[in-house]
Design an enzyme around this catalytic site. Structure first.
Site, PDB file in Angstrom:
ATOM      1  N   GLY A 155       0.873  -1.185   0.000  1.00  0.00           N
ATOM      2  CA  GLY A 155       0.000   0.000   0.000  1.00  0.00           C
ATOM      3  C   GLY A 155       0.904   1.226   0.000  1.00  0.00           C
ATOM      4  N   ARG A 178      -3.147  -8.660  -2.177  1.00  0.00           N
ATOM      5  CA  ARG A 178      -4.283  -9.478  -2.617  1.00  0.00           C
ATOM      6  C   ARG A 178      -4.253  -9.665  -4.129  1.00  0.00           C
ATOM      7  NH1 ARG A 178      -8.813  -7.148   1.186  1.00  0.00           N
ATOM      8  NH2 ARG A 178      -7.263  -5.537   1.080  1.00  0.00           N
ATOM      9  N   THR A 238       6.320  -2.810  11.146  1.00  0.00           N
ATOM     10  CA  THR A 238       5.885  -1.472  11.596  1.00  0.00           C
ATOM     11  C   THR A 238       4.368  -1.329  11.456  1.00  0.00           C
ATOM     12  OG1 THR A 238       6.297  -0.645   9.371  1.00  0.00           O
ATOM     13  CG2 THR A 238       8.009  -0.217  11.003  1.00  0.00           C
ATOM     14  N   ARG A 240       1.009  -3.614  12.599  1.00  0.00           N
ATOM     15  CA  ARG A 240       0.329  -3.828  13.866  1.00  0.00           C
ATOM     16  C   ARG A 240       0.906  -5.087  14.501  1.00  0.00           C
ATOM     17  NH1 ARG A 240      -0.697   0.736  14.107  1.00  0.00           N
ATOM     18  NH2 ARG A 240      -2.737   1.749  14.107  1.00  0.00           N
ATOM     19  N   GLU A 269       0.671  -3.979  23.446  1.00  0.00           N
ATOM     20  CA  GLU A 269       1.401  -2.747  23.787  1.00  0.00           C
ATOM     21  C   GLU A 269       0.859  -2.126  25.066  1.00  0.00           C
ATOM     22  OE1 GLU A 269       1.559  -0.114  20.414  1.00  0.00           O
ATOM     23  OE2 GLU A 269       2.281  -1.732  19.126  1.00  0.00           O
ATOM     24  N   HIS A 287       6.766   1.823  19.118  1.00  0.00           N
ATOM     25  CA  HIS A 287       5.709   2.335  18.226  1.00  0.00           C
ATOM     26  C   HIS A 287       5.990   3.785  17.799  1.00  0.00           C
ATOM     27  CE1 HIS A 287       1.268   1.510  17.020  1.00  0.00           C
ATOM     28  NE2 HIS A 287       1.831   2.362  16.167  1.00  0.00           N
TER      29      HIS A 287
HETATM   30  C1  DGY Z   1      -1.107   4.812  12.898  1.00  0.00           C
HETATM   31  O1  DGY Z   1      -1.269   5.929  12.416  1.00  0.00           O
HETATM   32  O2  DGY Z   1      -1.795   3.839  12.572  1.00  0.00           O
HETATM   33  C2  DGY Z   1      -0.070   4.683  13.959  1.00  0.00           C
HETATM   34  O3  DGY Z   1       0.314   3.361  14.121  1.00  0.00           O
HETATM   35  C3  DGY Z   1      -0.557   5.247  15.269  1.00  0.00           C
HETATM   36  O4  DGY Z   1      -1.863   4.840  15.457  1.00  0.00           O
END
Ligand code: DGY
Length: 321
Positions: A155, A178, A238, A240, A269, A287
């Site tokens: 993306g 996908r 980076t 989730r 977290e 994060h």
């Molecule tokens: C996002 O913008 O998704 C960052 O991970 C913080 O929420």
């Protein structure tokens, strides 16, 4: 007309807070909302501006009639917001796409370089007074330039990372999505589509995860995926935390199925498993993906643009519900 009442759960960059104070009746809580606090806030505020830590859980859908009409999320990812529950309450939900693309891709490259070149390990050694000077076999890492990067989820952020890795470091790019992208920027890089995740894992020296979080991608990286990776390969995440099964990751590291991992996000977290904290071949950041002043300011201004549109009866620019 009285200014709309809005709730921020945390402090935001100064310029954004100033703009919000100017145009809204703004309250700043400075902590994560608990379920009872969500319920109270839903009766009190016209809009609530949560962050990734404020979980809008399924049971909140049963709250009954509420005053709040908008959840203007500060962040692009919104898997902490149960959209069915928000729908039940008739809420509009917005996010902040686009403005954090480069900052997050930069951090993914930071993690990749750190884990490959053993940067955290070296710095810890030096600060502990354990550096005994230069020698040929000291902290030898993996070569980044010219290696192959496999990206799961091409993306906005995945594509930005591919761009930096390819043009900055001469990396070859593989990607899994996908469906194959018909995009000239992707074609110019010579990025190769892998319909099957395992094909990508079997060819990549570095694997970077850029999928959204949520049920569809939960534990996408499980024991089977780690077994498919190359023993010299590194995982970078980076996106989730729950895209990676942390127990499976720890087992894969213990078994030498992969060379290391570099993480910015975690399943629970701010809890990070001790088995990761104690490993030298794991880089752990708290994060920080979007954490630059300009990006965090732009994210806040996006939230404000969503609030402004909503309360002036215009279509909201970043509607997810
Ligand atoms: C996002 O913008 O998704 C960052 O991970 C913080 O929420």
């Amino acid at each position: 007309m009285a200014a709309a009442r809005i709730l921020l759960t945390q402090r935001w960059p100064e310029a954004v807070e100033a703009a919000l104070w100017r145009d809204y009746d703004t309250t700043i809580l400075e902590h994560t909302l608990s379920v009872p606090e969500w319920r109270a806030a839903l009766q009190e505020y016209d809009a609530i501006c949560p962050c990734v830590t404020d979980r809008f859980v399924a049971e909140l859908g049963e709250t009954g009639p509420v005053k709040t009409r908008l959840l203007a999320n500060y962040g692009v990812g919104y898997n902490h917001i149960n959209l069915d529950a928000a729908r039940q309450l008739g809420l509009t939900v917005t996010n902040t796409p686009g403005v954090l693309t480069d900052a997050t891709a930069d951090l993914a490259m930071t993690l990749l370089l750190m884990v490959a070149r053993r940067a955290g390990e070296g710095e810890r050694q030096l600060r502990a007074g354990q550096w005994r000077g230069w020698y040929p076999t000291h902290l030898m890492g993996a070569q980044v330039s010219g290696a192959t990067l496999g990206i799961i989820g091409l993306g906005r952020i995945g594509l930005a990372m591919a761009h930096k890795a390819h043009y900055g470091f001469g990396m070859s790019i593989l990607y899994h999505n996908r469906r194959e992208l018909n995009d000239s920027a992707v074609a110019r890089m010579g990025a190769r589509f892998c319909a099957n995740v395992d094909d990508l894992l079997q060819a990549a020296d570095f694997v970077a995860i850029h999928t959204p979080g949520g049920q569809d991608t939960r534990h996408l990286f499980d024991a089977r995926r780690f077994a498919a990776m190359r023993p010299h390969a590194y995982l970078i995440n980076t996106s989730r935390g729950d895209v990676v099964d942390e127990n499976a990751l720890i087992a894969a590291l213990d078994a030498g199925q992969i060379a290391g991992a570099a993480l910015d996000v975690y399943e629970q977290e701010p809890r990070v498993p001790a088995a990761l904290l104690e490993r030298e071949n794991v880089v752990l950041l708290p994060h920080l993906g979007s954490a630059t002043l300009s990006t965090r300011t732009a994210m806040g201004m996006k939230v404000k643009a969503n609030l402004d549109a909503f309360f002036s009866g215009q279509p909201v620019p970043d509607r997810v519900l």
